[in-house]
Motif scaffolding. Structure first.
Motif, PDB file in Angstrom:
ATOM      1  N   LEU A 145      -0.413 -19.103 -16.798  1.00 53.07           N
ATOM      2  CA  LEU A 145       0.332 -18.982 -15.634  1.00 53.07           C
ATOM      3  C   LEU A 145       1.809 -18.832 -15.650  1.00 53.07           C
ATOM      4  O   LEU A 145       2.418 -17.939 -14.970  1.00 53.07           O
ATOM      5  CB  LEU A 145       0.465 -20.716 -15.234  1.00 53.07           C
ATOM      6  CG  LEU A 145       0.872 -20.983 -13.880  1.00 53.07           C
ATOM      7  CD1 LEU A 145       0.158 -22.081 -13.378  1.00 53.07           C
ATOM      8  CD2 LEU A 145       2.459 -21.561 -14.099  1.00 53.07           C
ATOM      9  N   ALA A 243      -3.045 -20.118 -10.652  1.00 49.26           N
ATOM     10  CA  ALA A 243      -3.495 -19.481 -11.992  1.00 49.26           C
ATOM     11  C   ALA A 243      -5.187 -20.051 -11.869  1.00 49.26           C
ATOM     12  O   ALA A 243      -5.292 -21.319 -11.646  1.00 49.26           O
ATOM     13  CB  ALA A 243      -2.807 -19.582 -13.285  1.00 49.26           C
ATOM     14  N   VAL A 252      -3.619 -14.645 -12.058  1.00 47.73           N
ATOM     15  CA  VAL A 252      -2.452 -15.508 -11.677  1.00 47.73           C
ATOM     16  C   VAL A 252      -1.881 -14.685 -10.295  1.00 47.73           C
ATOM     17  O   VAL A 252      -1.609 -13.654 -10.360  1.00 47.73           O
ATOM     18  CB  VAL A 252      -1.208 -15.300 -12.686  1.00 47.73           C
ATOM     19  CG1 VAL A 252       0.042 -16.168 -12.274  1.00 47.73           C
ATOM     20  CG2 VAL A 252      -1.720 -15.715 -14.071  1.00 47.73           C
TER      21      VAL A 252
END
Lengths: 283, 172
Positions: A145, A243, A252
């Motif tokens: 992420l 994500a 993501v």
């Protein structure tokens, strides 16, 4: 060749190309003809030798609806082994221990095994009530992420390296591992792609534009042997980020507006239900 | 994302098929050379897998394998012409294994056999991918399997007779 069966028909049986009716007819003849059985066994043995020689998984007897899909066949074989009762040494050991006669021995008063289990379960339940239930759903790696948010912040507003008008050229440039068919979300127009550094490997950063010409980024990073995890939403430095993982990739989505991220997540089918379905199918 | 998984499944099968097809012990002798050639052909052939959003997966799979076979035929034909001006059948190897036996088959037999046995195509799909009539594909399959069976039996016999027949060559 025996002359009793057409070689083409024998090969079609061995290669699983007969329709069910012809197959049952052939199997009826197979029961009464030992020479035909020997021939079929020879070709099947040759098939196994070829598949083993080139590292292909053996074919399973289970039909999962798509005989051409080798991975499905492999998964079917694994499922069959687990269902068919693979060796379970620890279970056997436990059952053997249970079968032996108990030894009478005078011991000081202690809690029995069942009582200890009950006490343990009660203590665990009390702790869960006190602390709260742990999160048991799989989660995408935090580094993924963060890497996606960084890539989107640094690269999303730059010109694309590969334009989207020619997906064949895009795939040729990126290579088969990096080039996927990007999801097409309503309200978002695919502009192109860039290569981007990610948490573990080079990733593809697909770039979209929304109706206000603001950029929306979707980073796709190939990750080996990662389980499927549903989308986890968050906010990093003013960017809305989601994500998720699945199918050997980490994804993501990042944008200034939550709606754009949600549209990408929905278009990619990364909501909780679909990921759970994919995960259960893989198991 | 199930399409992504299916695509990677097909890509793996195509790569395995390609590695088995191009190792012929004539132009491509080792796995390193085979991998280099595969990377080149695979990248071109896999475009047909990637570039089919929402299309029929089976058709895309057949198209990708057909494209790979076409590219490799062109490559092999060029090599054969460069070398001696004609297509020469690979001499059978004396080493005994299924892989060596398959490598010793002519390309026309090898590609049909590997498509069916290794890639899991039906006879009809193989005919479609090779752009040949079904009868021709079946005939090639029969010939390939018969030759391979003869090769494997001969190598088994040779291995069984080895302790008696083997001898050291005297070098002066």
């Amino acid at each position: 060749m025996t002359g009793r069966a057409d070689p083409a028909e024998t090969l079609a049986y061995v290669d699983d190309c007969l329709d069910p009716e012809a197959r049952s007819d052939f199997e009826a003849r197979l029961k009464v003809d030992p020479e035909l059985r020997r021939e079929v066994a020879q070709w099947e043995s040759q098939n196994r030798a070829i598949r083993a020689a080139f590292g292909a998984p053996p074919r399973s007897a289970l039909d999962f609806g798509d005989a051409s899909n080798e991975n499905a066949v492999r998964r079917g074989g694994e499922a069959a082994r687990s269902i068919g009762g693979a060796a379970q040494p620890f279970g056997q050991a436990r059952s053997q221990r249970g079968a032996t006669a108990p030894i009478a021995k005078s011991r000081p008063a202690r809690l029995g095994a069942t009582a200890r289990r009950v006490v343990g379960a009660v203590a665990l339940a009390a702790a869960m009530v006190w602390v709260g239930l742990p999160v048991l759903t799989p989660r995408p790696p935090a580094a993924l992420l963060a890497a996606g948010a960084s890539a989107a912040r640094a690269l999303a507003d730059l010109p694309v390296e590969f334009v989207a008008g020619d997906p064949a050229a895009l795939a040729q440039r990126l290579g088969p591992r990096l080039a996927l068919t990007p999801p097409l979300a309503p309200g978002l127009q695919l502009v192109g792609a860039r290569l981007a550094p990610s948490s573990q490997a080079t990733a593809t950063l697909y770039l979209y534009e929304n109706s206000h010409s603001a950029r929306v980024a979707l980073m796709v990073e190939p990750l080996d042997e990662i389980g499927a995890a549903p989308a986890q939403h968050g906010e990093v430095d003013g960017l809305s980020v989601a994500a998720w993982t699945g199918a050997g990739y980490g994804f993501v989505a990042a944008a200034a507006e939550d709606a754009d991220v949600a549209a990408l997540v929905a278009a990619a089918g990364a909501d909780d239900n679909s990921v759970a379905d994919a995960d259960s199918q893989r198991r | 994302m199930s399409s992504v998984r299916e695509w990677s499944d097909d890509a793996g099968a195509l790569r395995r098929f390609g590695l088995a097809l191009v190792r012929d012990d004539r132009f491509v002798f080792d796995d390193v050379a085979a991998c280099a050639l595969i990377d080149k052909l695979f990248r071109q052939a896999s475009l047909t897998l990637v570039d089919c959003p929402g299309g029929d997966r089976r058709a895309a799979r057949v198209r990708a394998f057909a494209q790979f076979v076409r590219l490799y035929r062109r490559h092999a034909r060029r090599l054969a012409v460069d070398e001696d001006g004609g297509w020469i059948e690979t001499p059978p190897s004396s080493c005994g294994s299924a892989a060596v036996g398959v490598r010793g088959l002519p390309l026309e037999l090898r590609e049909a056999l590997l498509l069916v046995v290794l890639a899991g195509f039906t006879h009809r799909e193989a005919a479609e991918a090779l752009d040949l009539p079904l009868a021709v594909v079946i005939d090639r399959l029969v010939r390939a399997r018969t030759r391979l069976a003869v090769h494997m039996a001969a190598s088994r016999d040779a291995a069984a007779a080895w302790p008696q027949s083997a001898h050291l060559r005297i070098v002066k």
